[in-house]
Design a protein around this motif. Structure first.
Motif, PDB file in Angstrom:
ATOM      1  N   ASP A   1     -64.615  62.150  12.681  1.00  0.00           N
ATOM      2  CA  ASP A   1     -64.313  63.589  12.773  1.00  0.00           C
ATOM      3  C   ASP A   1     -65.566  64.416  12.516  1.00  0.00           C
ATOM      4  O   ASP A   1     -65.604  65.304  11.656  1.00  0.00           O
ATOM      5  CB  ASP A   1     -63.195  63.975  11.794  1.00  0.00           C
ATOM      6  CG  ASP A   1     -61.836  63.391  12.192  1.00  0.00           C
ATOM      7  OD1 ASP A   1     -61.768  62.682  13.207  1.00  0.00           O
ATOM      8  OD2 ASP A   1     -60.853  63.655  11.479  1.00  0.00           O
TER       9      ASP A   1
ATOM     10  N   ARG B   1     -48.654  59.303  15.220  1.00  0.00           N
ATOM     11  CA  ARG B   1     -50.054  59.693  15.040  1.00  0.00           C
ATOM     12  C   ARG B   1     -50.789  59.761  16.375  1.00  0.00           C
ATOM     13  O   ARG B   1     -51.992  59.486  16.456  1.00  0.00           O
ATOM     14  CB  ARG B   1     -50.741  58.699  14.098  1.00  0.00           C
ATOM     15  CG  ARG B   1     -50.162  58.741  12.684  1.00  0.00           C
ATOM     16  CD  ARG B   1     -50.733  57.638  11.817  1.00  0.00           C
ATOM     17  NE  ARG B   1     -50.285  57.780  10.426  1.00  0.00           N
ATOM     18  CZ  ARG B   1     -50.530  56.894   9.456  1.00  0.00           C
ATOM     19  NH1 ARG B   1     -51.225  55.790   9.743  1.00  0.00           N
ATOM     20  NH2 ARG B   1     -50.105  57.105   8.231  1.00  0.00           N
TER      21      ARG B   1
ATOM     22  N   GLN C   1     -53.678  64.881  16.740  1.00  0.00           N
ATOM     23  CA  GLN C   1     -54.283  65.200  15.440  1.00  0.00           C
ATOM     24  C   GLN C   1     -54.967  66.562  15.491  1.00  0.00           C
ATOM     25  O   GLN C   1     -55.632  66.899  16.474  1.00  0.00           O
ATOM     26  CB  GLN C   1     -55.337  64.150  15.076  1.00  0.00           C
ATOM     27  CG  GLN C   1     -56.062  64.382  13.755  1.00  0.00           C
ATOM     28  CD  GLN C   1     -55.208  64.023  12.553  1.00  0.00           C
ATOM     29  OE1 GLN C   1     -54.682  62.919  12.487  1.00  0.00           O
ATOM     30  NE2 GLN C   1     -55.093  64.946  11.604  1.00  0.00           N
TER      31      GLN C   1
ATOM     32  N   PHE D   1     -59.094  64.001   9.260  1.00  0.00           N
ATOM     33  CA  PHE D   1     -57.775  63.370   9.374  1.00  0.00           C
ATOM     34  C   PHE D   1     -57.354  62.661   8.101  1.00  0.00           C
ATOM     35  O   PHE D   1     -56.179  62.687   7.712  1.00  0.00           O
ATOM     36  CB  PHE D   1     -57.754  62.394  10.561  1.00  0.00           C
ATOM     37  CG  PHE D   1     -58.230  61.003  10.232  1.00  0.00           C
ATOM     38  CD1 PHE D   1     -57.330  60.014   9.842  1.00  0.00           C
ATOM     39  CD2 PHE D   1     -59.577  60.685  10.281  1.00  0.00           C
ATOM     40  CE1 PHE D   1     -57.761  58.734   9.512  1.00  0.00           C
ATOM     41  CE2 PHE D   1     -60.025  59.408   9.962  1.00  0.00           C
ATOM     42  CZ  PHE D   1     -59.113  58.432   9.574  1.00  0.00           C
TER      43      PHE D   1
ATOM     44  N   ARG E   1     -53.978  63.253   5.991  1.00  0.00           N
ATOM     45  CA  ARG E   1     -53.026  62.142   5.892  1.00  0.00           C
ATOM     46  C   ARG E   1     -52.697  61.847   4.435  1.00  0.00           C
ATOM     47  O   ARG E   1     -51.581  61.454   4.105  1.00  0.00           O
ATOM     48  CB  ARG E   1     -53.599  60.909   6.597  1.00  0.00           C
ATOM     49  CG  ARG E   1     -52.581  59.854   6.932  1.00  0.00           C
ATOM     50  CD  ARG E   1     -53.151  58.776   7.817  1.00  0.00           C
ATOM     51  NE  ARG E   1     -53.273  59.208   9.212  1.00  0.00           N
ATOM     52  CZ  ARG E   1     -53.767  58.466  10.185  1.00  0.00           C
ATOM     53  NH1 ARG E   1     -54.217  57.242   9.918  1.00  0.00           N
ATOM     54  NH2 ARG E   1     -53.832  58.919  11.421  1.00  0.00           N
TER      55      ARG E   1
ATOM     56  N   TYR F   1     -50.073  67.352  10.179  1.00  0.00           N
ATOM     57  CA  TYR F   1     -51.113  67.714  11.145  1.00  0.00           C
ATOM     58  C   TYR F   1     -51.297  66.637  12.213  1.00  0.00           C
ATOM     59  O   TYR F   1     -52.333  66.558  12.862  1.00  0.00           O
ATOM     60  CB  TYR F   1     -52.425  67.987  10.409  1.00  0.00           C
ATOM     61  CG  TYR F   1     -52.306  69.159   9.466  1.00  0.00           C
ATOM     62  CD1 TYR F   1     -52.425  70.464   9.929  1.00  0.00           C
ATOM     63  CD2 TYR F   1     -52.024  68.965   8.105  1.00  0.00           C
ATOM     64  CE1 TYR F   1     -52.293  71.549   9.065  1.00  0.00           C
ATOM     65  CE2 TYR F   1     -51.894  70.048   7.232  1.00  0.00           C
ATOM     66  CZ  TYR F   1     -52.028  71.337   7.724  1.00  0.00           C
ATOM     67  OH  TYR F   1     -51.888  72.411   6.864  1.00  0.00           O
ATOM     68  N   GLU F   2     -50.274  65.786  12.392  1.00  0.00           N
ATOM     69  CA  GLU F   2     -50.246  64.759  13.429  1.00  0.00           C
ATOM     70  C   GLU F   2     -48.873  64.803  14.089  1.00  0.00           C
ATOM     71  O   GLU F   2     -47.912  65.297  13.506  1.00  0.00           O
ATOM     72  CB  GLU F   2     -50.479  63.367  12.841  1.00  0.00           C
ATOM     73  CG  GLU F   2     -51.804  63.204  12.124  1.00  0.00           C
ATOM     74  CD  GLU F   2     -51.936  61.831  11.460  1.00  0.00           C
ATOM     75  OE1 GLU F   2     -52.439  60.910  12.113  1.00  0.00           O
ATOM     76  OE2 GLU F   2     -51.510  61.696  10.299  1.00  0.00           O
TER      77      GLU F   2
END
Length: 203
Positions: A40, A110, A113, A122, A126, A133-134
């Motif tokens: 990311d 998932r 994302q 992420f 998580r 947010y997934e």
């Protein structure tokens, strides 16, 4: 605004970009620089001269796994937006095409994302907000996938394959409602990404 998919219209940041012919259409190929090991990160093809705050971003993406892709590779591809001048802050939605039709429901959940660079990647989401947010969306490798992102203030929505309703909704974009900046085509480790039909429509 249609963005011509010519390599000269993009700046490679932590990535390698080039134009390739794909079934008679010139598209942009994007791969992450393998020297960047963190996830990311700003590893994208940044569109030259696009100041974006609110509006819509649309495009088609196709994902393949590279021959040396690690086991955890999922075909990660996405769009980054509101990128600041030095690539130090941005928002992003991305997809994991190998998860879309996986036999594991957890993996399916998932498939998409949201993350916000640099503080909300992420793994933090998580851990702190599992599942928020997934989301699930139907998709696979080696097929063109339509992505559409709508942004308004702190609110953003991701649509996949012309879905009537968003597959992922974010009500608290972490950079706040006033962030603005460039748009980019994002890729992650182990992925060979192809992009076409990019449209950016600020509101």
């Amino acid at each position: 605004m249609n963005i011509p998919m010519k390599a000269e219209n993009f700046t490679a940041v932590g990535s390698f970009i080039k134009n390739v012919d794909f079934d008679g259409t010139e598209v942009l190929r994007v791969t992450k620089d393998p020297k960047i090991e963190a996830f990311d990160e700003p590893t994208f093809a940044r569109v030259v001269g696009t100041k974006f705050k609110n509006g819509t971003i649309e495009g088609k993406v196709l994902s393949r796994l590279l021959p040396d892709a690690p086991e955890f590779a999922r075909g990660f591809l996405g769009v980054a937006f509101r990128i600041d001048e030095n690539n130090e802050h941005f928002e992003s939605f991305y997809i994991r095409p190998t998860n879309g039709r996986n036999e594991s429901q957890l993996r399916r959940n998932r498939a998409t994302q949201y993350f916000s660079y640099p503080d909300y990647k992420f793994d933090r989401f998580r851990s702190e907000s599992p599942g928020e947010y997934e989301s699930y969306a139907d998709m696979g490798l080696d097929e063109w996938i339509d992505l559409k992102i709508k942004v308004d203030g702190e609110h953003a929505e991701l649509y996949v394959n012309n879905s009537k309703h968003p597959v992922l909704v974010v009500n608290d974009l972490k950079l706040g409602p006033d962030a603005e900046g460039d748009v980019a085509l994002w890729g992650e480790e182990g992925t060979e990404g192809f992009f076409k039909d990019l449209k950016i429509n600020p509101s």
